[in-house]
Design an enzyme around this catalytic site. Sequence first.
Site, mmCIF file in Angstrom:
data_model
loop_
_atom_site.group_PDB
_atom_site.id
_atom_site.type_symbol
_atom_site.label_atom_id
_atom_site.label_comp_id
_atom_site.label_asym_id
_atom_site.label_seq_id
_atom_site.Cartn_x
_atom_site.Cartn_y
_atom_site.Cartn_z
ATOM 1 N N LYS A 11 42.355 21.625 10.766
ATOM 2 C CA LYS A 11 42.425 20.224 10.221
ATOM 3 C C LYS A 11 42.942 20.468 8.499
ATOM 4 O O LYS A 11 42.436 21.663 8.005
ATOM 5 C CB LYS A 11 41.398 19.132 10.276
ATOM 6 C CG LYS A 11 41.455 18.585 11.698
ATOM 7 C CD LYS A 11 40.425 17.445 11.608
ATOM 8 C CE LYS A 11 39.992 16.963 13.084
ATOM 9 N NZ LYS A 11 39.242 15.798 12.850
ATOM 10 N N TYR A 51 46.664 10.197 17.243
ATOM 11 C CA TYR A 51 45.141 9.547 17.101
ATOM 12 C C TYR A 51 45.292 7.995 17.679
ATOM 13 O O TYR A 51 44.421 7.585 17.393
ATOM 14 C CB TYR A 51 44.411 9.646 15.924
ATOM 15 C CG TYR A 51 43.667 10.893 15.548
ATOM 16 C CD1 TYR A 51 42.716 11.387 16.636
ATOM 17 C CD2 TYR A 51 44.118 11.720 14.605
ATOM 18 C CE1 TYR A 51 42.004 12.461 16.228
ATOM 19 C CE2 TYR A 51 43.484 12.974 14.255
ATOM 20 C CZ TYR A 51 42.319 13.145 15.093
ATOM 21 O OH TYR A 51 41.620 14.423 15.070
ATOM 22 N N PHE A 59 38.089 3.438 10.824
ATOM 23 C CA PHE A 59 38.659 4.801 9.860
ATOM 24 C C PHE A 59 40.061 5.516 10.407
ATOM 25 O O PHE A 59 40.518 6.046 9.941
ATOM 26 C CB PHE A 59 37.563 5.698 10.228
ATOM 27 C CG PHE A 59 37.435 6.323 11.631
ATOM 28 C CD1 PHE A 59 38.057 7.064 12.227
ATOM 29 C CD2 PHE A 59 36.235 5.701 12.368
ATOM 30 C CE1 PHE A 59 38.024 7.289 13.615
ATOM 31 C CE2 PHE A 59 36.031 6.052 13.441
ATOM 32 C CZ PHE A 59 36.937 6.940 14.304
ATOM 33 N N ARG A 87 34.411 22.567 22.593
ATOM 34 C CA ARG A 87 33.707 21.563 22.021
ATOM 35 C C ARG A 87 32.352 22.074 21.560
ATOM 36 O O ARG A 87 31.941 21.631 20.559
ATOM 37 C CB ARG A 87 33.448 20.360 23.002
ATOM 38 C CG ARG A 87 34.750 19.571 23.401
ATOM 39 C CD ARG A 87 35.351 18.777 22.579
ATOM 40 N NE ARG A 87 34.398 17.588 22.005
ATOM 41 C CZ ARG A 87 34.735 16.814 21.319
ATOM 42 N NH1 ARG A 87 36.246 16.543 21.115
ATOM 43 N NH2 ARG A 87 34.266 15.646 20.883
ATOM 44 N N THR A 93 30.584 15.793 16.162
ATOM 45 C CA THR A 93 31.713 15.374 14.909
ATOM 46 C C THR A 93 31.402 15.269 13.777
ATOM 47 O O THR A 93 31.780 15.443 12.758
ATOM 48 C CB THR A 93 31.969 13.647 15.589
ATOM 49 O OG1 THR A 93 32.227 13.904 17.227
ATOM 50 C CG2 THR A 93 33.079 13.004 14.560
ATOM 51 N N ARG A 104 31.694 23.303 12.700
ATOM 52 C CA ARG A 104 31.651 21.815 11.995
ATOM 53 C C ARG A 104 30.238 22.008 10.970
ATOM 54 O O ARG A 104 30.133 21.480 10.054
ATOM 55 C CB ARG A 104 31.713 20.733 12.871
ATOM 56 C CG ARG A 104 33.033 20.247 13.224
ATOM 57 C CD ARG A 104 33.246 19.236 14.161
ATOM 58 N NE ARG A 104 34.468 18.605 14.237
ATOM 59 C CZ ARG A 104 34.705 17.869 15.576
ATOM 60 N NH1 ARG A 104 33.637 17.599 16.328
ATOM 61 N NH2 ARG A 104 35.724 17.432 15.479
ATOM 62 N N ASN A 114 36.272 17.072 9.158
ATOM 63 C CA ASN A 114 35.533 17.870 9.714
ATOM 64 C C ASN A 114 36.101 19.102 10.581
ATOM 65 O O ASN A 114 35.511 19.521 11.532
ATOM 66 C CB ASN A 114 34.657 17.021 10.677
ATOM 67 C CG ASN A 114 35.391 16.458 12.017
ATOM 68 O OD1 ASN A 114 36.687 16.580 11.988
ATOM 69 N ND2 ASN A 114 34.912 15.609 12.896
ATOM 70 N N HIS A 117 39.707 19.841 15.371
ATOM 71 C CA HIS A 117 40.025 18.857 16.537
ATOM 72 C C HIS A 117 39.902 19.566 17.878
ATOM 73 O O HIS A 117 40.455 20.597 17.890
ATOM 74 C CB HIS A 117 41.369 17.770 16.565
ATOM 75 C CG HIS A 117 41.775 17.506 17.741
ATOM 76 N ND1 HIS A 117 41.110 16.173 18.219
ATOM 77 C CD2 HIS A 117 42.406 17.895 18.998
ATOM 78 C CE1 HIS A 117 41.403 15.830 19.527
ATOM 79 N NE2 HIS A 117 42.072 16.816 19.980
ATOM 80 N N GLU A 128 47.839 16.286 24.992
ATOM 81 C CA GLU A 128 47.992 16.947 23.750
ATOM 82 C C GLU A 128 48.776 17.988 23.434
ATOM 83 O O GLU A 128 49.609 18.356 22.350
ATOM 84 C CB GLU A 128 46.477 17.242 23.006
ATOM 85 C CG GLU A 128 45.764 15.633 22.836
ATOM 86 C CD GLU A 128 44.238 15.751 22.361
ATOM 87 O OE1 GLU A 128 43.635 14.622 22.327
ATOM 88 O OE2 GLU A 128 43.825 16.908 22.372
HETATM 89 P P1 ADP Z 1 36.041 14.286 17.720
HETATM 90 O O1 ADP Z 1 36.846 14.988 16.976
HETATM 91 O O2 ADP Z 1 34.519 14.920 17.807
HETATM 92 O O3 ADP Z 1 36.431 14.145 19.366
HETATM 93 P P2 ADP Z 1 36.411 11.337 17.855
HETATM 94 O O4 ADP Z 1 37.171 11.658 18.671
HETATM 95 O O5 ADP Z 1 35.027 10.574 17.956
HETATM 96 O O6 ADP Z 1 35.499 12.755 17.534
HETATM 97 O O7 ADP Z 1 36.917 10.909 16.420
HETATM 98 C C1 ADP Z 1 38.048 11.521 15.978
HETATM 99 C C2 ADP Z 1 38.131 11.933 14.368
HETATM 100 O O8 ADP Z 1 38.022 10.881 13.867
HETATM 101 C C3 ADP Z 1 36.835 12.894 13.989
HETATM 102 O O9 ADP Z 1 36.998 14.124 14.429
HETATM 103 C C4 ADP Z 1 36.892 12.553 12.712
HETATM 104 O O10 ADP Z 1 37.804 13.286 11.805
HETATM 105 C C5 ADP Z 1 37.275 10.982 12.654
HETATM 106 N N1 ADP Z 1 35.958 10.138 12.554
HETATM 107 C C6 ADP Z 1 35.188 10.035 13.639
HETATM 108 N N2 ADP Z 1 34.043 9.107 13.252
HETATM 109 C C7 ADP Z 1 34.574 8.723 12.122
HETATM 110 C C8 ADP Z 1 33.911 7.964 10.984
HETATM 111 N N3 ADP Z 1 32.863 7.284 11.540
HETATM 112 N N4 ADP Z 1 34.229 7.923 9.645
HETATM 113 C C9 ADP Z 1 35.462 8.600 9.533
HETATM 114 N N5 ADP Z 1 36.314 9.297 10.198
HETATM 115 C C10 ADP Z 1 35.514 9.362 11.534
HETATM 116 MG MG MG Z 2 37.881 12.894 20.262
#
Ligand code: ADP
Ligand code: MG
Length: 140
Positions: A11, A51, A59, A87, A93, A104, A114, A117, A128
């Site tokens: 990212k 997304y 968010f 993962r 996350t 992370r 973070n 992805h 994807e």
């Molecule tokens: P992951 O990337 O671990 O699969 P998610 O699919 O739940 O997590 O979320 C997608 C992305 O959205 C996260 O990697 C992060 O960049 C962002 N995100 C998730 N939760 C939050 C939050 N509470 N506030 C801000 N950004 C968030």
């Molecule tokens: Mg995800």
Amino acid sequence: MAIQRTFSIIKPDATKRNLTGAIVAKFEAAGLRVVASKRIHLSVAQAGVFYAVHKERPFYGELCEFMASEPIVVQVLEGEDAIAKNREVMGATNPAEAAEGTIRKEFALSIGENSVHGSDAEDTAKEEIAYFFSGLELVG
Ligand code: ADP
Ligand code: MG
């Protein structure tokens, strides 16, 4: 477990801090092989399509702006149980909850910024990969 392919993004927060190589080294150390890779700069609209599953979340707007703020590196990773393994190497996350040694935990700035992805299932991995790579780019 079978050999799988999964989709990965390094990212903007990580490309900006010159962490691409450090992150790829973590994947390789875990037995994941980079079988396709390119550096691109998404528009906000393209990030929004990627997304879309999160479009009702508070968010979403901030996430799309962030993903379009700097170049990213999109990759296909291959290996034994690659979706779960990726993962695991990524970590939780929220970096505050990520295990020691994960990407992370070491590199992420916040729950939003973070660093990586990774696909969460076989169907999303397929979708994807197809969004970012043509068959010709998947040379193995
Ligand atoms: P992951 O990337 O671990 O699969 P998610 O699919 O739940 O997590 O979320 C997608 C992305 O959205 C996260 O990697 C992060 O960049 C962002 N995100 C998730 N939760 C939050 C939050 N509470 N506030 C801000 N950004 C968030
Ligand atoms: Mg995800």
